[in-house]
Design an enzyme around this catalytic site. Sequence first.
Site, PDB file in Angstrom:
ATOM      1  N   PRO A  80      -3.037   6.042   0.111  1.00 11.64           N
ATOM      2  CA  PRO A  80      -3.049   4.899   1.027  1.00 11.64           C
ATOM      3  C   PRO A  80      -2.830   5.244   2.503  1.00 11.64           C
ATOM      4  O   PRO A  80      -2.892   4.364   3.362  1.00 11.64           O
ATOM      5  CB  PRO A  80      -1.903   4.007   0.510  1.00 11.64           C
ATOM      6  CG  PRO A  80      -1.038   4.920  -0.276  1.00 11.64           C
ATOM      7  CD  PRO A  80      -1.895   6.007  -0.807  1.00 11.64           C
ATOM      8  N   TYR A 108     -10.140   5.400  11.538  1.00  7.39           N
ATOM      9  CA  TYR A 108      -9.150   4.379  11.169  1.00  7.39           C
ATOM     10  C   TYR A 108      -9.743   2.970  11.225  1.00  7.39           C
ATOM     11  O   TYR A 108      -9.505   2.148  10.339  1.00  7.39           O
ATOM     12  CB  TYR A 108      -7.925   4.487  12.089  1.00  7.39           C
ATOM     13  CG  TYR A 108      -6.714   3.739  11.557  1.00  7.39           C
ATOM     14  CD1 TYR A 108      -5.878   4.321  10.606  1.00  7.39           C
ATOM     15  CD2 TYR A 108      -6.427   2.451  11.992  1.00  7.39           C
ATOM     16  CE1 TYR A 108      -4.778   3.640  10.106  1.00  7.39           C
ATOM     17  CE2 TYR A 108      -5.330   1.759  11.492  1.00  7.39           C
ATOM     18  CZ  TYR A 108      -4.510   2.370  10.552  1.00  7.39           C
ATOM     19  OH  TYR A 108      -3.429   1.679  10.051  1.00  7.39           O
ATOM     20  N   HIS A 154      -4.777  -5.924  15.248  1.00  9.32           N
ATOM     21  CA  HIS A 154      -4.035  -4.833  15.889  1.00  9.32           C
ATOM     22  C   HIS A 154      -4.990  -3.942  16.673  1.00  9.32           C
ATOM     23  O   HIS A 154      -5.998  -3.485  16.148  1.00  9.32           O
ATOM     24  CB  HIS A 154      -3.326  -3.980  14.831  1.00  9.32           C
ATOM     25  CG  HIS A 154      -2.062  -4.602  14.331  1.00  9.32           C
ATOM     26  ND1 HIS A 154      -1.148  -3.920  13.576  1.00  9.32           N
ATOM     27  CD2 HIS A 154      -1.554  -5.840  14.501  1.00  9.32           C
ATOM     28  CE1 HIS A 154      -0.129  -4.714  13.288  1.00  9.32           C
ATOM     29  NE2 HIS A 154      -0.359  -5.891  13.829  1.00  9.32           N
ATOM     30  N   TYR A 188       3.534   5.218  11.787  1.00  9.75           N
ATOM     31  CA  TYR A 188       3.457   6.273  10.774  1.00  9.75           C
ATOM     32  C   TYR A 188       4.383   7.391  11.250  1.00  9.75           C
ATOM     33  O   TYR A 188       4.203   7.893  12.364  1.00  9.75           O
ATOM     34  CB  TYR A 188       2.041   6.835  10.680  1.00  9.75           C
ATOM     35  CG  TYR A 188       1.005   5.900  10.094  1.00  9.75           C
ATOM     36  CD1 TYR A 188       0.450   4.860  10.837  1.00  9.75           C
ATOM     37  CD2 TYR A 188       0.563   6.064   8.787  1.00  9.75           C
ATOM     38  CE1 TYR A 188      -0.502   4.012  10.286  1.00  9.75           C
ATOM     39  CE2 TYR A 188      -0.397   5.224   8.236  1.00  9.75           C
ATOM     40  CZ  TYR A 188      -0.925   4.207   8.989  1.00  9.75           C
ATOM     41  OH  TYR A 188      -1.880   3.377   8.438  1.00  9.75           O
ATOM     42  N   LYS A 197      -7.532   2.917   3.418  1.00  8.43           N
ATOM     43  CA  LYS A 197      -8.975   2.860   3.152  1.00  8.43           C
ATOM     44  C   LYS A 197      -9.360   2.257   1.802  1.00  8.43           C
ATOM     45  O   LYS A 197     -10.531   1.928   1.578  1.00  8.43           O
ATOM     46  CB  LYS A 197      -9.571   4.287   3.227  1.00  8.43           C
ATOM     47  CG  LYS A 197      -9.589   4.862   4.617  1.00  8.43           C
ATOM     48  CD  LYS A 197     -10.677   4.238   5.472  1.00  8.43           C
ATOM     49  CE  LYS A 197     -10.493   4.442   6.943  1.00  8.43           C
ATOM     50  NZ  LYS A 197     -10.144   3.256   7.700  1.00  8.43           N
TER      51      LYS A 197
HETATM   52  C1  LIG Z   1       0.347   0.130  -5.811  1.00 11.79           C
HETATM   53  C2  LIG Z   1      -0.878   0.194  -4.910  1.00 11.79           C
HETATM   54  C3  LIG Z   1      -0.720   0.134  -3.526  1.00 11.79           C
HETATM   55  C4  LIG Z   1      -1.852   0.193  -2.695  1.00 11.79           C
HETATM   56  N1  LIG Z   1      -1.697   0.141  -1.336  1.00 11.79           N
HETATM   57  C5  LIG Z   1      -2.776   0.216  -0.560  1.00 11.79           C
HETATM   58  C6  LIG Z   1      -2.672   0.185   0.834  1.00 11.79           C
HETATM   59  O1  LIG Z   1      -1.585   0.097   1.384  1.00 11.79           O
HETATM   60  N2  LIG Z   1      -3.830   0.260   1.576  1.00 11.79           N
HETATM   61  C7  LIG Z   1      -5.067   0.347   0.977  1.00 11.79           C
HETATM   62  O2  LIG Z   1      -6.090   0.370   1.662  1.00 11.79           O
HETATM   63  N3  LIG Z   1      -5.181   0.382  -0.331  1.00 11.79           N
HETATM   64  C8  LIG Z   1      -4.087   0.320  -1.107  1.00 11.79           C
HETATM   65  N4  LIG Z   1      -4.231   0.346  -2.428  1.00 11.79           N
HETATM   66  C9  LIG Z   1      -5.563   0.438  -2.944  1.00 11.79           C
HETATM   67  C10 LIG Z   1      -6.237  -0.937  -3.009  1.00 11.79           C
HETATM   68  O3  LIG Z   1      -5.328  -1.872  -3.488  1.00 11.79           O
HETATM   69  C11 LIG Z   1      -7.435  -0.786  -3.912  1.00 11.79           C
HETATM   70  O4  LIG Z   1      -8.302   0.172  -3.331  1.00 11.79           O
HETATM   71  C12 LIG Z   1      -8.187  -2.089  -4.139  1.00 11.79           C
HETATM   72  O5  LIG Z   1      -7.411  -2.953  -4.919  1.00 11.79           O
HETATM   73  C13 LIG Z   1      -9.520  -1.808  -4.831  1.00 11.79           C
HETATM   74  O6  LIG Z   1     -10.091  -3.004  -5.255  1.00 11.79           O
HETATM   75  P1  LIG Z   1     -10.944  -3.045  -6.572  1.00 11.79           P
HETATM   76  O7  LIG Z   1     -11.419  -4.450  -6.693  1.00 11.79           O
HETATM   77  O8  LIG Z   1     -11.920  -1.950  -6.580  1.00 11.79           O
HETATM   78  O9  LIG Z   1      -9.943  -2.695  -7.767  1.00 11.79           O
HETATM   79  P2  LIG Z   1      -8.609  -3.513  -8.327  1.00 11.79           P
HETATM   80  O10 LIG Z   1      -7.994  -4.215  -7.206  1.00 11.79           O
HETATM   81  O11 LIG Z   1      -7.889  -2.492  -9.080  1.00 11.79           O
HETATM   82  O12 LIG Z   1      -9.273  -4.571  -9.271  1.00 11.79           O
HETATM   83  C14 LIG Z   1      -9.775  -4.229 -10.539  1.00 11.79           C
HETATM   84  C15 LIG Z   1      -9.628  -5.434 -11.477  1.00 11.79           C
HETATM   85  O13 LIG Z   1     -10.226  -5.110 -12.737  1.00 11.79           O
HETATM   86  C16 LIG Z   1      -9.379  -5.565 -13.769  1.00 11.79           C
HETATM   87  N5  LIG Z   1      -9.640  -4.775 -14.970  1.00 11.79           N
HETATM   88  C17 LIG Z   1      -9.213  -3.525 -15.260  1.00 11.79           C
HETATM   89  N6  LIG Z   1      -9.662  -3.150 -16.462  1.00 11.79           N
HETATM   90  C18 LIG Z   1     -10.390  -4.171 -16.945  1.00 11.79           C
HETATM   91  C19 LIG Z   1     -11.081  -4.368 -18.153  1.00 11.79           C
HETATM   92  N7  LIG Z   1     -11.115  -3.439 -19.111  1.00 11.79           N
HETATM   93  N8  LIG Z   1     -11.711  -5.544 -18.336  1.00 11.79           N
HETATM   94  C20 LIG Z   1     -11.693  -6.508 -17.375  1.00 11.79           C
HETATM   95  N9  LIG Z   1     -11.027  -6.373 -16.209  1.00 11.79           N
HETATM   96  C21 LIG Z   1     -10.383  -5.216 -16.003  1.00 11.79           C
HETATM   97  C22 LIG Z   1      -7.975  -5.372 -13.232  1.00 11.79           C
HETATM   98  O14 LIG Z   1      -7.020  -6.188 -13.904  1.00 11.79           O
HETATM   99  C23 LIG Z   1      -8.167  -5.760 -11.773  1.00 11.79           C
HETATM  100  O15 LIG Z   1      -7.929  -7.124 -11.546  1.00 11.79           O
HETATM  101  C24 LIG Z   1      -3.126   0.305  -3.265  1.00 11.79           C
HETATM  102  C25 LIG Z   1      -3.277   0.362  -4.650  1.00 11.79           C
HETATM  103  C26 LIG Z   1      -2.163   0.335  -5.480  1.00 11.79           C
HETATM  104  C27 LIG Z   1      -2.346   0.417  -6.989  1.00 11.79           C
END
Ligand SMILES: Cc1cc2nc3c(=O)[nH]c(=O)nc-3n(C[C@H](O)[C@H](O)[C@H](O)COP(=O)(O)OP(=O)(O)OC[C@H]3O[C@@H](n4cnc5c(N)ncnc54)[C@H](O)[C@@H]3O)c2cc1C
Length: 390
Positions: A293, A385, A72, A201, A297
Amino acid sequence: MRTQVVIIGSGPAGLLLGQLLTNCGIDNIILERASREHVLSRIRAGVLEEGTVGMLDEAGVGARMHREGLPHDGFDIAFDGRRHRIDLHRLTGGKRVMVYGQTEVTQDLMEKRAQTGARSVYQAENVKPHDFDGESPFVTYEKDGTTHRIDCDFIAGCDGFHGVSRKSVPESSIDLYERIYPFGWLGIIAEVPPAGHELIYANHPRGFALCSMRSTHRSRYYVQVPTGEKVDDWTDERFWDELRARLPSASAEQVTTGPSIEKSIAPLRSFVAEPMRFGRLFLAGDAAHIVPPTGAKGLNLAASDIRYLFDGLREYYEEKSAAGIDAYSGRALARVWKAERFSWWMTNTLHKFPDQGAFGQKIQHAELDYLFQSEAALTMLAENYVGLPY
Ligand SMILES: Cc1cc2nc3c(=O)[nH]c(=O)nc-3n(C[C@H](O)[C@H](O)[C@H](O)COP(=O)(O)OP(=O)(O)OC[C@H]3O[C@@H](n4cnc5c(N)ncnc54)[C@H](O)[C@@H]3O)c2cc1C
């Protein structure tokens, strides 16, 4: 068991770090609490910065993203019944974003990890990091009723906001900064063509709305709802009516409705934990910070943390230098706070706050009016962005 790096969490941060380490021969094990299927069923982010795209390419998992993702060059902000385009490409000297769902990113990384034979343990219960303030850290977990121990050089806490890593750090060693917003996003996915080619948006007196997509035939829509709202109170029909009421009429007419295949409410929060390193334990991604969100980011910040952490670990193993891992927390946090600021600004500018009153509405209106009259303000928005440099 022994490895060089134990990674806790198999989200985008953990999988990306694991793949980059594996590619340069640094042994690692991923421990994930949930099942592989559960991780893949979570529908979350969808807009990737160029830096994130570059890292997925570097990890060797970019092929399907380039084939199926949607690049985009801009997006629209709607207010006062009109749409205004932010030309990202022009304002940033040729940069763009890629629309490609987090589920797809996760799936590509999981498949690559399986091909390379790197070790992952899913449904690992009671994962606990130990002795990370000394020279010989280890991690324990339970699987099928047996307790296992993995000795390692480093632990990467990539286990999201509710994970165990940040909670394992003594309270006196960590500073937490938080803002909770008085609303959430009610989101749906429907197998219908999106309302437009780019994201819209919308700032509206009824509340914020966002028209997004996952592909040319799958739409992702959101409306702002007050905290405490229940998904069950939102029929598809009510959702579509509310969405269309918040869009300019020409855009509302372009919304194709259909049955939702997913519907959920995500609360909005800004959160940062400082520092992001505790001896031989590093926090990365949502384990260390959360953004609302609105600026798209969350996933991108997880990727930029991994940029700094991977570079530091590679330097440690290949060049026998600790300079990169010593600089990790400071470098990551400098970028995290800028993304926090941008996400907070987007949230404040586009949402309806319960206590904003007539004065707050006027200020918000002036902010948007100014934005579209000022090349400097538009450039600020566009460069944040598409993602600040690493
Ligand atoms: C509902 C929702 C909607 C979102 N929408 C957007 C969006 O539109 N745009 C955007 O940029 N971001 C969005 N986000 C944020 C984005 O999804 C996260 O920033 C991203 O997933 C971060 O990645 P991560 O790997 O740090 O954490 P996560 O994706 O949370 O991964 C962490 C992993 O660790 C595992 N875990 C947790 N505790 C333990 C434990 N004790 N032992 C072992 N494993 C464990 C979990 O099961 C998970 O698989 C959204 C988040 C949510 C919750």
